[in-house]
Enzyme design. Structure first.
Site, PDB file in Angstrom:
ATOM      1  CD  GLU A   1      -7.156   0.888  56.968  1.00 14.05           C
ATOM      2  OE1 GLU A   1      -5.936   0.925  56.821  1.00 14.05           O
ATOM      3  OE2 GLU A   1      -7.742   1.481  57.910  1.00 14.05           O
ATOM      4  N   GLY A   2      -9.732  -1.516  52.464  1.00 16.75           N
ATOM      5  CA  GLY A   2      -9.113  -2.050  51.253  1.00 16.75           C
ATOM      6  C   GLY A   2      -7.889  -2.903  51.500  1.00 16.75           C
TER       7      GLY A   2
END
Lengths: 314, 314
Positions: free
Chosen positions: A284-285
Site C-alpha cells: 500500500e505504498g
C-alpha cells in the site's frame, strides 16, 4: 536526466559545512533529484502518493487466506483515513489518492488462461498514467489487491528465471500449505505464459493495479517526476518496464526492502539499493511514503545548509 | 520499562488494519515508546536534540587533519542554523540545543596522562544531565569535537578489546598516514590507561562531550525519556554506561549505523540494531535526528490507524 544540474548539485554538496561525502546517501538523493528535476536546487512542494487496487482471478487457486472482498474494504479504509498509508502520508507530507480499478471484475485466473487481454492491460496503464499529477515533484507508488503477491511472484519468475520457491513468500500471511498453493499456481502460469515479451507477460499474469503502476511510472518519466517504489509487489510490477527497456526505471528510487523474501533478490536483478530496511511487508505504498521523509531531509540539507565560505570555517 | 503499557501497545498493534507484524520495526518502535513512556498510546509532543562539543589534547598527536578551532567554528555554525543538524532537526521537528563545554580548555593528551581528572569528568556529566529537558518525550544526542573519533576508538578498544585498527577509521577524513597516527595514539593510550573500570576509563581518555553524553543518558532514564543515539562517537561514549552496568542503555535506540567502520562492530557488542543505514558519517546527531522521523511515523501509525473492528474489515 539533466547532467548539468546534477553536476552543479554535486559541487554544492562539496561546498556545504561537512566533510565531503559525510551525508552519504542523503547527498546522492539530492543530486538524483537535481538531475531529474533539472535544477541544481530541487525542492518538494508537492508529493503525490497513488495507490492502485485490483482483484485477481488467481484467488480461485487458494493463494490468499483472505477473501477478495478485503480489497474493497481496504480501499474504503484508505478513503476514510484508517490505514497505515494514510498516517504515513500525513507524517511525510504526501497527498494520497486511491485508485480502485474494476474491483467487481477480477482479472481471469492466469493458471487457466491470460489474466487480461491487451486492451484491458492498456486501459489499466492509461488509468495509471492519467492519475499522475504533472505538478508533483515526486510520486509515491503503492498497491492493494488480495492475491497480488502471487501475481508478482509469477511476473518476476517469468522475467528473471529461478524456481517458484525463489520468488514466493508468505505475502499477507500464508502458511506453508498456502505458500505451496502459491508455488503451484506460479508453476502452472509459467508453463502457460512463459517466454513472452515483457508487456505481453504483464497482460498474461496481471493485474490491473500492476499495469496502472507501469503506466504511472511512464507518465512520471515524461514529466521528469522522480518515483519512489514500494515493496515486492510494486517493484515486481515496475520490473516489467526494466525488462522491456533497460533504463526505464532510472528515475525510480526504491523506498525500502520488504521482509517478503523475493524483494531483495528482485532489487539485485534491478541493480537498485533500497533507502530503508525496516522489516516492513505491508505494501500500500507504506515503505515508499516513509522513504519520502528521508528524501525531504536530504533536500533540507542540500538547500538549507551554509557553505564553508558563508560560515567562515577554516 | 512499564511492561503493562508495552503489552497494551502490542495488543493494539495486532488490532490495527494490517496483517500482524507487517509494519515491522515501526511496530517495535511504538511498543518500545509505550513501555518507556508508560502509556499504551505514546506521543511525541516535544523532541529535544542536544549536541555537546569539546576539545581534545590528543590532537597534539596529529590525529585530525583539521585545526581545533573548527570545533568552535562549527558550534557557531550550529548556533546560526547553517549545519546539517539544524536542517535535520527542522525536517524532523526537534528543538536543538548546542552545549559547548570549555572549548578553550582542551582535555589533556591521553597519550601522556589522563585526559580528565575525576572532578572534570563529573562536572561534564552534570552539564549533560542538566541540559536534558524533563518535558521532552524523546532525546536525540550528538557531538562535535575535532579529534574525538580517536577518543572514541580508544574508549571502545579499552572496553571491548581488539587491536587499534579494529576500531580506528578515517573520521572526518584522515588518510592512511593519519589513520596510522590515530592507531599509534590509541596504542599508547591503552598501554597507559587500559584495564580500569568503565567511568575511570572515560575520565582517562576523555572527553568532556563524551562525559556529557553519559550524564544526559542517565538523566533521561530518570525521567523515562527514550534516547536516540547517533553514530560511532556518540555510541562509543554511551557504551561507557553499558560496561559500567548492563541495561543502562535499554532506553536508548541507535539512529543509524555510520560509515565509520568501528560503529558496526560496536553495535554488535552492545546488541543494538540501528534504525537507518545511509552511509552517513557526520556525527553532530545527524543520524539520530533523521531516525526521529521514523519514530514519529511509527507513532502516527500506532495512534492514527483504524482497528479492524472500527473499519469493518473481514
Amino acid at each position: 536526466i539533466d547532467a548539468a544540474s546534477a553536476a552543479q548539485a554535486a559541487v554544492r554538496q562539496d561546498s556545504l559545512t561537512k566533510p565531503p561525502g559525510s551525508l552519504g546517501r542523503l547527498e546522492e538523493l539530492a543530486i538524483f533529484m537535481a538531475g531529474w528535476r533539472a535544477t541544481p536546487r530541487p525542492v518538494i512542494k508537492k508529493a503525490q502518493a497513488l495507490i492502485f487496487a485490483g482483484n485477481h482471478g488467481v484467488c480461485a487457486q487458494g493463494v490468499n487466506p483472505y477473501p477478495q472482498d478485503v480489497t474493497q474494504q481496504m480501499v474504503l479504509n484508505f478513503q476514510r483515513g484508517g490505514a497505515a498509508i494514510n498516517q504515513l502520508c500525513i507524517a511525510s507530507g504526501a497527498d494520497l489518492r486511491v485508485v480502485p480499478i474494476m474491483l467487481d471484475t477480477p482479472t481471469a485466473d492466469f493458471t487457466t488462461g491470460p489474466a487480461m487481454t491487451s486492451e484491458e492491460m492498456l486501459s489499466a496503464m492509461n488509468i495509471g498514467a492519467s492519475a499522475v499529477d504533472g505538478n508533483a515533484d515526486v510520486l509515491i507508488l503503492g498497491e492493494m489487491g488480495i492475491g497480488n503477491s502471487t501475481v508478482a511472484s509469477a511476473l518476476v519468475a517469468a522475467f528473471f528465471g529461478g524456481a517458484p520457491p525463489d520468488w514466493v513468500g508468505p505475502g499477507t500471511g500464508s502458511d506453508a500449505a498456502g505458500i505451496a498453493r502459491k508455488c503451484a499456481a506460479v508453476s502452472k502460469g509459467l508453463a502457460l505464459h512463459g517466454g513472452r515479451p515483457a508487456l505481453e507477460t504483464l497482460s498474461r499474469f496481471g493485474g490491473r493495479e500492476q499495469a496502472a503502476i507501469c503506466g504511472s511510472i511512464l507518465a512520471a518519466r515524461a514529466s521528469r517526476i522522480p518515483v519512489i517504489l514500494d515493496g515486492f509487489i510494486c517493484t515486481a510490477a515496475a520490473s516489467t518496464l526494466h525488462v522491456a527497456h533497460t533504463g526505464l526505471l532510472d528515475h525510480c528510487l526504491v523506498g525500502h526492502v520488504s521482509a517478503e523474501p523475493g524483494h531483495r533478490r528482485l532489487l539485485k536483478e534491478l541493480g537498485k539499493r533500497p533507502i530503508l530496511e525496516l522489516d516492513m511487508r505491508l505494501g500500500e505504498g507504506s515503505g515508499a511514503a516513509l522513504a519520502l521523509g528521508i528524501l525531504r531531509a536530504a533536500l533540507h540539507c542540500h538547500n538549507g545548509m551554509a557553505t564553508f565560505a558563508e560560515a567562515g570555517i577554516s
